[in-house]
Motif scaffolding. Structure first.
Motif, PDB file in Angstrom:
ATOM      1  N   ILE A 235      34.676  39.612  45.544  1.00 20.51           N
ATOM      2  CA  ILE A 235      34.506  39.493  44.100  1.00 20.51           C
ATOM      3  C   ILE A 235      33.196  38.776  43.818  1.00 20.51           C
ATOM      4  O   ILE A 235      32.757  37.934  44.615  1.00 20.51           O
ATOM      5  CB  ILE A 235      35.691  38.723  43.471  1.00 20.51           C
ATOM      6  CG1 ILE A 235      35.702  38.873  41.947  1.00 20.51           C
ATOM      7  CG2 ILE A 235      35.699  37.259  43.886  1.00 20.51           C
ATOM      8  CD1 ILE A 235      37.000  38.446  41.307  1.00 20.51           C
TER       9      ILE A 235
ATOM     10  N   LEU B 202      30.642  37.043  40.513  1.00 16.92           N
ATOM     11  CA  LEU B 202      30.557  36.537  39.144  1.00 16.92           C
ATOM     12  C   LEU B 202      29.083  36.520  38.737  1.00 16.92           C
ATOM     13  O   LEU B 202      28.331  35.644  39.165  1.00 16.92           O
ATOM     14  CB  LEU B 202      31.144  35.121  39.075  1.00 16.92           C
ATOM     15  CG  LEU B 202      31.042  34.395  37.729  1.00 16.92           C
ATOM     16  CD1 LEU B 202      32.003  35.007  36.711  1.00 16.92           C
ATOM     17  CD2 LEU B 202      31.363  32.903  37.923  1.00 16.92           C
TER      18      LEU B 202
ATOM     19  N   THR C 137      34.142  39.001  35.830  1.00 17.15           N
ATOM     20  CA  THR C 137      33.948  39.145  37.271  1.00 17.15           C
ATOM     21  C   THR C 137      33.993  40.628  37.647  1.00 17.15           C
ATOM     22  O   THR C 137      34.524  41.453  36.909  1.00 17.15           O
ATOM     23  CB  THR C 137      35.028  38.391  38.059  1.00 17.15           C
ATOM     24  OG1 THR C 137      36.324  38.828  37.621  1.00 17.15           O
ATOM     25  CG2 THR C 137      34.898  36.890  37.845  1.00 17.15           C
TER      26      THR C 137
ATOM     27  N   LYS D 258      34.998  43.171  40.919  1.00 15.08           N
ATOM     28  CA  LYS D 258      35.650  43.248  42.223  1.00 15.08           C
ATOM     29  C   LYS D 258      35.368  44.607  42.859  1.00 15.08           C
ATOM     30  O   LYS D 258      34.978  45.563  42.181  1.00 15.08           O
ATOM     31  CB  LYS D 258      37.160  43.049  42.098  1.00 15.08           C
ATOM     32  CG  LYS D 258      37.889  44.163  41.361  1.00 15.08           C
ATOM     33  CD  LYS D 258      39.390  43.898  41.333  1.00 15.08           C
ATOM     34  CE  LYS D 258      40.128  45.005  40.558  1.00 15.08           C
ATOM     35  NZ  LYS D 258      41.589  44.769  40.547  1.00 15.08           N
TER      36      LYS D 258
ATOM     37  N   THR E 139      37.127  31.375  38.900  1.00 17.62           N
ATOM     38  CA  THR E 139      37.019  32.519  39.803  1.00 17.62           C
ATOM     39  C   THR E 139      37.570  32.176  41.180  1.00 17.62           C
ATOM     40  O   THR E 139      38.357  32.934  41.762  1.00 17.62           O
ATOM     41  CB  THR E 139      35.557  32.974  39.925  1.00 17.62           C
ATOM     42  OG1 THR E 139      35.079  33.411  38.648  1.00 17.62           O
ATOM     43  CG2 THR E 139      35.414  34.118  40.923  1.00 17.62           C
TER      44      THR E 139
END
Length: 287
Positions: A161, A163, A192, A194, A217
């Motif tokens: 993931i 950010l 975010t 993914k 996060t």
């Protein structure tokens, strides 16, 4: 004993020490800025940010070509004529690279090159490559089929993931709509991104300062997934401050990830989309 050589694309952003330790061979991807096309990794990532700031245009990233793959495969067989190549490719749904590797493989003796889609990018792909290299080293009598099965298992458990600090680059690339872009700025939102089944997908949104959103996060990452702490790695694109890096390390340590290794620097292919100062993390879920 079979000699295995792993190949992957430059978009894996694999660290040089891992490349050297396991003799991983890198197939170049490409970045175009204006009328010039460069080999990915041949210039600082910040050059891409400078290009956008000066021109208002994003660099264009493109996958490896069949010729790129052919040259790497030829060199491997020149070095090790009896080698078996395990090509762990950049997500096939995001680039032509995997298909290019398939086309190139048809030029060589059948059964010498084994292709598997990592369904991942950058830090996620690098994690899969490194874990596979460790697996091969620990299992010298392993077969190609067993290696492929290992990759196919672990790729389904890798959780990656990131950010972004800014949505400017995602907006410029058409991945964020005008409404979402202006709404996020107005409300101070940080969505975010993914990786799921090879695709980059919008995920949870957090509100507030970037520091606060980074904390959320990381906390949610561990709440959401049953991550093996020893597999956690953190990193980001150029510009992440020392303070934020230290914060990330302290937060993952609170969740048991006390040895996440050196900071992982993302390369131009992914950074051209995520922009400067983006934060990313990866971990592998327990079976």
């Amino acid at each position: 004993m079979t000699k295995y050589i792993i190949t992957t694309e430059s978009g894996s952003d694999l660290k040089q020490d891992v490349i050297d330790r396991y003799d991983v061979r890198i197939v170049p991807m490409h970045v175009t800025m204006g009328d010039k096309t460069y080999i990915d990794g041949s210039f600082p990532v910040t050059k891409a940010f400078d290009y956008y700031n000066e021109s208002g245009q994003l660099p264009k990233t493109s996958g490896s070509t069949p010729q790129d793959n052919t040259e790497v495969f030829q060199q491997i067989f020149a070095d090790y004529p009896d080698a078996q190549i395990i090509h762990i490719g950049y997500s096939a749904v995001t680039t032509v690279s995997f298909n290019a590797a398939h086309i190139a493989s048809e030029e060589f003796e059948a059964g010498k090159i084994h292709l598997v889609d990592s369904k991942n990018v950058t830090l996620g792909l690098a994690t899969i490559v490194e874990e596979t290299a460790k697996y091969i080293k620990s299992n010298p009598a392993v077969t190609p089929a067993e290696i492929i099965a290992f990759v196919e298992d672990i790729r389904e458990r890798v959780r990656f993931i990131f950010l972004p600090k800014t949505l400017v680059y995602l907006h410029a690339g058409g991945r964020v709509s005008n409404m979402a872009f202006h709404g996020a700025n107005l409300l101070n939102l940080h969505p975010t991104i993914k990786v799921e089944d090879g695709y980059l997908k919008s995920d949870k949104k957090y509100r507030g300062s970037f520091e606060r959103c980074l904390k959320k996060t990381i906390d949610d990452f561990f709440k959401r997934y049953n991550i093996a702490p020893e597999t956690v790695r953190v990193g980001g694109s150029p510009g992440v401050t020392t303070e934020l890096k230290d914060l990330a390390y302290s937060l993952v340590a609170e969740h048991g990830a006390t040895n996440p290794g050196a900071w992982f620097d993302t390369g131009t292919v992914i950074s051209s989309h995520g922009g400067p100062e983006a934060f990313g993390m990866v971990g592998i879920e327990r079976p």
